[in-house]
Design a protein around this motif. Sequence first.
Motif, PDB file in Angstrom:
ATOM      1  N   ILE A   1       0.861  -1.176   0.000  1.00 37.04           N
ATOM      2  CA  ILE A   1       0.000   0.000   0.000  1.00 37.04           C
ATOM      3  C   ILE A   1       0.902   1.232   0.000  1.00 37.04           C
ATOM      4  O   ILE A   1       1.877   1.276   0.752  1.00 37.04           O
TER       5      ILE A   1
ATOM      6  N   SER B   1       2.506   4.735   0.994  1.00 46.14           N
ATOM      7  CA  SER B   1       2.657   5.246   2.357  1.00 46.14           C
ATOM      8  C   SER B   1       1.619   6.308   2.718  1.00 46.14           C
ATOM      9  O   SER B   1       1.241   6.429   3.877  1.00 46.14           O
TER      10      SER B   1
ATOM     11  N   ARG C   1      -1.827   4.515   3.915  1.00 49.32           N
ATOM     12  CA  ARG C   1      -1.799   3.540   5.016  1.00 49.32           C
ATOM     13  C   ARG C   1      -2.526   4.043   6.239  1.00 49.32           C
ATOM     14  O   ARG C   1      -2.465   5.218   6.572  1.00 49.32           O
ATOM     15  N   ASN C   2      -3.172   3.094   6.923  1.00 48.30           N
ATOM     16  CA  ASN C   2      -3.778   3.367   8.226  1.00 48.30           C
ATOM     17  C   ASN C   2      -3.173   2.374   9.206  1.00 48.30           C
ATOM     18  O   ASN C   2      -3.418   1.186   9.110  1.00 48.30           O
TER      19      ASN C   2
ATOM     20  N   LYS D   1      -0.100   0.205  11.157  1.00 54.07           N
ATOM     21  CA  LYS D   1       1.194  -0.404  10.883  1.00 54.07           C
ATOM     22  C   LYS D   1       1.201  -1.326   9.665  1.00 54.07           C
ATOM     23  O   LYS D   1       2.253  -1.651   9.154  1.00 54.07           O
TER      24      LYS D   1
ATOM     25  N   GLU E   1       1.414  -2.592   6.137  1.00 49.77           N
ATOM     26  CA  GLU E   1       1.985  -1.980   4.944  1.00 49.77           C
ATOM     27  C   GLU E   1       1.519  -2.637   3.655  1.00 49.77           C
ATOM     28  O   GLU E   1       1.891  -2.193   2.582  1.00 49.77           O
ATOM     29  N   GLY E   2       0.747  -3.725   3.754  1.00 52.81           N
ATOM     30  CA  GLY E   2       0.304  -4.385   2.537  1.00 52.81           C
ATOM     31  C   GLY E   2      -0.623  -5.549   2.823  1.00 52.81           C
ATOM     32  O   GLY E   2      -1.002  -5.808   3.967  1.00 52.81           O
ATOM     33  N   GLU E   3      -0.969  -6.259   1.743  1.00 49.75           N
ATOM     34  CA  GLU E   3      -1.878  -7.398   1.836  1.00 49.75           C
ATOM     35  C   GLU E   3      -1.312  -8.549   1.025  1.00 49.75           C
ATOM     36  O   GLU E   3      -0.712  -8.345  -0.033  1.00 49.75           O
TER      37      GLU E   3
END
Length: 135
Positions: free
Chosen positions: A75, A77, A80-81, A83, A85-87
Motif C-alpha cells: 500500500i 505510504s 496507510r492506516n 502499521k 503496509e500491505g496485503e
Amino acid sequence: MGRPKRDVRAVAEATTTPPDQLAPSQSLARVVKAEGSNHYACALPDQRSVLVELPARFRNTIWVRRGGYVLVELIPSDARNGKVEGEIVNVVRDEKAWRKQSYWPAAFPLSPYEDSEDEDSTVGKMPPSYSDDEN
C-alpha cells in the motif's frame, strides 16, 4: 457450517499457478514471523521488513508457514492506516513453478527443505558417532 468445497478448491487452484507478470506495487516476500490476528512479518528482497495482512479468502483455507513465500501488494505510504503496509495477494505453494518465472528475485536462495543434490549438506542426517577406541 464450513465453506463450500468449490470455494476451497478455487483458492487452492489459484495459489498453485504463478501469474505471468507482477504489477508495480506487487513483490515476492518471505514470511519471517506470524504476528497474530492474520498479520505476518515478511522480508522483501531488499531486506526490508513489512507487516502484511492475510485476506479473508485465504483464512482457514491456505496455511502460511514461516520461511514460506507470499506475493504481497504494498500500500502506498500516504494511504496507510496503522502499521499494516500491505496485503497478501497469493501464497506460493508450488515453489518450483514460481522460481522459473523471470520476476523471482535472486535474493531468495533455495530453501533448505527442498531436495538438492548437494552431498555435503548435513540437513536431516544423524550426527557423527564417536568411536569407543578413542578412550
